[in-house]
Write a protein that holds these residues in place. Structure first.
Motif, mmCIF file in Angstrom:
data_model
loop_
_atom_site.group_PDB
_atom_site.id
_atom_site.type_symbol
_atom_site.label_atom_id
_atom_site.label_comp_id
_atom_site.label_asym_id
_atom_site.label_seq_id
_atom_site.Cartn_x
_atom_site.Cartn_y
_atom_site.Cartn_z
ATOM 1 N N MET A 50 -36.659 29.985 -18.335
ATOM 2 C CA MET A 50 -35.278 29.481 -18.976
ATOM 3 C C MET A 50 -34.711 30.180 -19.906
ATOM 4 S SD MET A 50 -34.373 26.908 -17.536
ATOM 5 C CE MET A 50 -34.841 25.792 -16.534
ATOM 6 N N GLY A 51 -35.472 30.896 -20.838
ATOM 7 C CA GLY A 51 -34.520 31.722 -21.805
ATOM 8 C C GLY A 51 -33.812 32.961 -21.178
ATOM 9 N N LEU A 52 -34.469 33.571 -20.059
ATOM 10 C CA LEU A 52 -33.808 34.560 -19.368
ATOM 11 C C LEU A 52 -32.565 33.857 -18.820
ATOM 12 C CD1 LEU A 52 -36.890 36.387 -17.827
ATOM 13 C CD2 LEU A 52 -35.134 37.282 -19.584
ATOM 14 N N VAL A 53 -32.603 32.821 -18.190
ATOM 15 C CA VAL A 53 -31.317 32.395 -17.551
ATOM 16 C C VAL A 53 -30.167 32.174 -18.539
ATOM 17 C CG1 VAL A 53 -30.418 29.950 -16.452
ATOM 18 C CG2 VAL A 53 -32.791 31.188 -15.857
ATOM 19 N N ALA A 54 -30.730 31.432 -19.875
ATOM 20 C CA ALA A 54 -29.558 31.333 -21.032
ATOM 21 C C ALA A 54 -29.202 32.789 -21.562
ATOM 22 C CB ALA A 54 -30.324 30.681 -22.161
ATOM 23 N N LEU A 70 -34.510 23.201 -27.182
ATOM 24 C CA LEU A 70 -33.958 23.241 -28.557
ATOM 25 C C LEU A 70 -32.766 22.852 -28.857
ATOM 26 C CD1 LEU A 70 -35.107 27.445 -28.418
ATOM 27 C CD2 LEU A 70 -36.160 25.720 -29.766
ATOM 28 N N PRO A 71 -32.803 21.475 -29.075
ATOM 29 C CA PRO A 71 -31.638 20.928 -29.159
ATOM 30 C C PRO A 71 -30.490 21.515 -30.193
ATOM 31 C CG PRO A 71 -33.343 19.549 -30.251
ATOM 32 C CD PRO A 71 -34.123 20.755 -29.564
ATOM 33 N N ARG A 72 -31.110 21.705 -31.271
ATOM 34 C CA ARG A 72 -30.190 22.193 -32.469
ATOM 35 C C ARG A 72 -29.634 23.570 -32.128
ATOM 36 N NH1 ARG A 72 -34.201 20.820 -37.548
ATOM 37 N NH2 ARG A 72 -33.597 18.833 -37.435
ATOM 38 N N LEU A 73 -30.167 24.429 -31.495
ATOM 39 C CA LEU A 73 -29.563 25.627 -30.823
ATOM 40 C C LEU A 73 -28.754 25.362 -29.810
ATOM 41 C CD1 LEU A 73 -29.484 28.795 -31.436
ATOM 42 C CD2 LEU A 73 -31.460 28.911 -29.698
ATOM 43 N N GLY A 74 -29.027 24.433 -28.893
ATOM 44 C CA GLY A 74 -27.913 23.967 -27.891
ATOM 45 C C GLY A 74 -26.739 23.406 -28.235
ATOM 46 N N TRP A 75 -26.879 22.495 -29.208
ATOM 47 C CA TRP A 75 -25.652 22.029 -29.876
ATOM 48 C C TRP A 75 -24.786 23.216 -30.644
ATOM 49 C CZ3 TRP A 75 -23.388 17.665 -28.657
ATOM 50 C CH2 TRP A 75 -23.880 16.714 -28.297
ATOM 51 N N ALA A 76 -25.393 23.998 -31.243
ATOM 52 C CA ALA A 76 -24.726 25.049 -31.927
ATOM 53 C C ALA A 76 -23.858 25.841 -30.797
ATOM 54 C CB ALA A 76 -25.659 25.946 -32.710
ATOM 55 N N ALA A 77 -24.670 26.382 -29.717
ATOM 56 C CA ALA A 77 -24.204 26.994 -28.674
ATOM 57 C C ALA A 77 -22.965 26.280 -28.152
ATOM 58 C CB ALA A 77 -25.026 27.431 -27.608
ATOM 59 N N ILE A 109 -30.352 26.066 -23.001
ATOM 60 C CA ILE A 109 -31.158 26.042 -24.138
ATOM 61 C C ILE A 109 -31.564 24.520 -24.796
ATOM 62 C CG2 ILE A 109 -30.730 26.587 -26.617
ATOM 63 C CD1 ILE A 109 -28.780 28.811 -25.703
ATOM 64 N N GLY A 110 -30.602 23.686 -24.654
ATOM 65 C CA GLY A 110 -31.174 22.358 -25.339
ATOM 66 C C GLY A 110 -32.037 21.664 -24.299
ATOM 67 N N GLY A 111 -31.777 21.497 -22.809
ATOM 68 C CA GLY A 111 -32.694 20.698 -21.907
ATOM 69 C C GLY A 111 -33.666 21.465 -21.412
#
Length: 139
Positions: free
Chosen positions: A1-5, A117-124, A111-113
């Motif tokens: 998932m990290g590579l996809v993001a 990492l919901p905080r990083l997802g919301w930041a992005a 990132i969030g789902g």
């Protein structure tokens, strides 16, 4: 998932850099003002009035987009070795980074789902959304 993001964000950067490089690294490039006289389906053409002693040219074109309207006057920079122009200023700069804003919104879901990492997802998502909304209001 990290590579996809990461792939989503890198693809957005790559797509944005095609126009953004001419705005960010504009030192030594020809600047001026474009008065749009007509638009076709893909490009708009008009009279380019460069800064300095260079003569006015009527054979310059700019990509047709929401950032360029017929009968408009825009600050532009010439792409080196071509007759193509890129809009500069705040509106042109934000419009050039528009693909990055979309990719940040898409990556925020991963990132969030996917990475939980919901905080990083919301930041992005916030950064991408601010970029898109800022572009909408400045263009």
């Amino acid at each position: 998932m990290g590579l996809v993001a990461l792939l989503l964000v890198v693809a957005g950067m790559w797509a944005s850099w095609a126009d953004a490089q001419h705005i960010l690294l504009s030192k030594g490039r020809e600047h001026g003002t474009l008065v749009v006289t007509g638009c076709s389906a893909e490009v708009c053409t008009g009279r380019f009035d460069p800064e300095g002693p260079a003569p006015v040219r009527a054979d310059m074109s700019i990509e047709r987009s929401v950032a360029v309207r017929s009968d408009g006057e825009y600050p532009v920079v010439v792409k080196p070795g071509s007759r193509e122009l890129v809009r500069t200023g705040l509106g042109g700069g934000l419009h050039a980074w528009l693909p990055l804003g979309g990719s940040l919104l898409l990556a925020a879901l991963v990132i969030g789902g996917g990475l939980r990492l919901p905080r990083l997802g919301w930041a992005a998502a916030s950064l991408g959304g601010l970029l898109l909304v800022g572009t909408f209001f400045t263009v």
